[in-house]
Design a protein around this motif. Structure first.
Motif, short mmCIF file in Angstrom:
data_model
loop_
_atom_site.label_atom_id
_atom_site.label_comp_id
_atom_site.label_asym_id
_atom_site.label_seq_id
_atom_site.Cartn_x
_atom_site.Cartn_y
_atom_site.Cartn_z
N LEU A 68 8.60 1.68 -8.32
CA LEU A 68 8.14 3.07 -8.23
C LEU A 68 8.66 3.81 -6.99
CD1 LEU A 68 4.44 2.61 -9.38
CD2 LEU A 68 6.30 3.65 -10.71
N PHE A 69 8.80 3.09 -5.93
CA PHE A 69 9.03 3.79 -4.67
C PHE A 69 10.34 3.45 -3.94
CE2 PHE A 69 4.39 3.15 -5.19
CZ PHE A 69 4.06 4.44 -5.52
N GLU A 73 0.86 -1.19 0.00
CA GLU A 73 0.00 0.00 0.00
C GLU A 73 0.89 1.24 0.00
OE1 GLU A 73 -3.62 2.06 2.64
OE2 GLU A 73 -2.57 0.28 3.38
N TRP A 74 0.51 2.19 -0.85
CA TRP A 74 1.26 3.44 -0.89
C TRP A 74 0.27 4.58 -1.24
CZ3 TRP A 74 6.33 4.56 0.22
CH2 TRP A 74 6.76 5.85 -0.06
N GLY A 75 0.14 5.53 -0.29
CA GLY A 75 -0.75 6.66 -0.52
C GLY A 75 -2.18 6.25 -0.81
N ASP A 76 -2.70 5.33 -0.05
CA ASP A 76 -4.09 4.88 -0.17
C ASP A 76 -4.35 4.08 -1.45
OD1 ASP A 76 -6.65 4.68 0.95
OD2 ASP A 76 -7.42 6.33 -0.26
N LYS A 77 -3.27 3.63 -2.11
CA LYS A 77 -3.43 2.82 -3.31
C LYS A 77 -2.68 1.51 -3.15
CE LYS A 77 -4.05 6.78 -6.39
NZ LYS A 77 -3.54 7.49 -7.60
N GLN A 104 4.06 -6.23 -5.60
CA GLN A 104 5.38 -6.06 -5.02
C GLN A 104 6.36 -5.45 -6.03
OE1 GLN A 104 6.42 -7.13 -1.66
NE2 GLN A 104 8.05 -5.71 -2.23
N ALA A 105 6.33 -5.93 -7.27
CA ALA A 105 7.28 -5.48 -8.29
C ALA A 105 7.07 -4.00 -8.62
CB ALA A 105 7.13 -6.33 -9.55
N CYS A 106 5.83 -3.59 -8.83
CA CYS A 106 5.55 -2.19 -9.17
C CYS A 106 5.87 -1.27 -7.99
CB CYS A 106 4.11 -2.02 -9.59
SG CYS A 106 3.71 -2.76 -11.20
#
Length: 307
Positions: A305-306, A291-295, A299-301
């Motif tokens: 991205l982050f 989970e990142w920023g309510d989205k 695992q790969a993405c």
């Protein structure tokens, strides 16, 4: 009722002034004797003494040449009526003996009522024989209104709740009491679960109550149930959308209700097919997402991205 004076032999046969004087004196003596007897408590019964006096009066009148011929027998005392006579109920009476059969009040100078061959004053007649009002329990002397197997004064037959006299619409009865239509419905008709007004015609039965058809709508949006089905929450009806909104069972991915299989993640619910990675749109599985920023991301993405 009539009162007449009977004197079969004209007194004009004697000097009128002398005869009248003699008669007045005898009547005065009789009155004084009656007062003495009633005041001193003599051993001779008053009635017997009065009979003796009347006998003496008759003899004295006969000596004067006046013969008092009885016109009948008094129905009250059973003695001859020789002077002033009263005729009533097909009988003759001494005026003082024509009295109310209940209270004894004299009736020789006032209206009377007859019942069973007996005379009654107006008050006692109504108390004994007139129908009673179911409201005030008083006798009904004039117009009688009959309703609910009882009799009433017309002005006392009114709504047991508001006191309004009934008009052309009539009345409704409950437990032996009359009610106007408005109060009857307010007090005893079932209430609509939607508007709390009485239900008297078409109705729906649902959720352990009755409803006006126009009042059975979604509690949230007030829309009708086109498909004929509804959802219940805390005793109120809801359409599918607002039921799931209240329950917190809306899919976070598509915004539609989740009514079948459901995935719960991060405190939100998803249709299984809508639980996907926000970046690559690949389907996620519990335990394999980030989970990142309510989205949500696979695992790969997430790492790409982050990290």
């Amino acid at each position: 009722l009539s009162a007449t004076s009977s004197s079969p032999i004209p007194v004009s046969q004697l000097p009128p002034t002398a005869a009248a004087r003699q008669l007045d004196e005898l009547l005065a003596d009789l009155g004084q004797m009656q007062s003495k007897l009633s005041g001193q408590g003599a051993g001779v019964p008053v009635e017997s003494s009065l009979d003796n006096m009347l006998g003496s009066l008759t003899r004295d009148l006969q000596e004067l040449g006046i013969t008092a011929t009885p016109v009948g027998v008094c129905a009250g005392c059973r003695k001859p009526v020789a002077g002033k006579v009263l005729t009533a109920l097909g009988k003759t009476w001494h005026p003082e003996h024509f009295t109310c059969a209940r209270c004894g009040q004299g009736l020789d100078s006032q209206p009377f009522f007859e019942q069973g061959g007996r005379a009654f004053c107006e008050e006692d007649y109504h108390q004994a024989f007139s129908p009673c009002c179911a409201y005030c329990a008083g006798p009904i002397r004039e117009k009688v209104l009959t309703a609910l197997d009882q009799t009433w004064h017309p002005e006392h037959f009114f709504c047991a709740h508001c006191g309004k006299v009934f008009g052309d619409e009539g009345f409704l009865e409950r437990d032996g009491k009359p009610y106007c239509r408005q109060d009857f419905l307010a007090l005893f008709a079932p209430k609509c679960q939607g508007c709390d007004r009485p239900v008297v015609d078409d109705y729906l039965s649902a959720l352990q109550g009755v409803w006006h058809p126009e009042c059975f709508v979604c509690t949230e949006c007030l829309g009708g149930f086109a498909g004929g089905s509804f959802f219940e929450l805390e005793g109120r009806p809801y359409c599918e959308l607002h039921f799931h909104q209240r329950q917190g069972t809306m899919c976070h991915g598509c915004g539609r209700p989740v009514s079948g299989r459901c995935i719960t993640a991060a405190g939100r619910k998803y249709h299984p097919e809508h639980f996907t990675c926000t970046y690559c749109l690949g389907q996620l599985h519990k335990g394999t997402f980030r989970e990142w920023g309510d989205k949500m991301y696979c695992q790969a993405c997430h790492d790409k991205l982050f990290l």
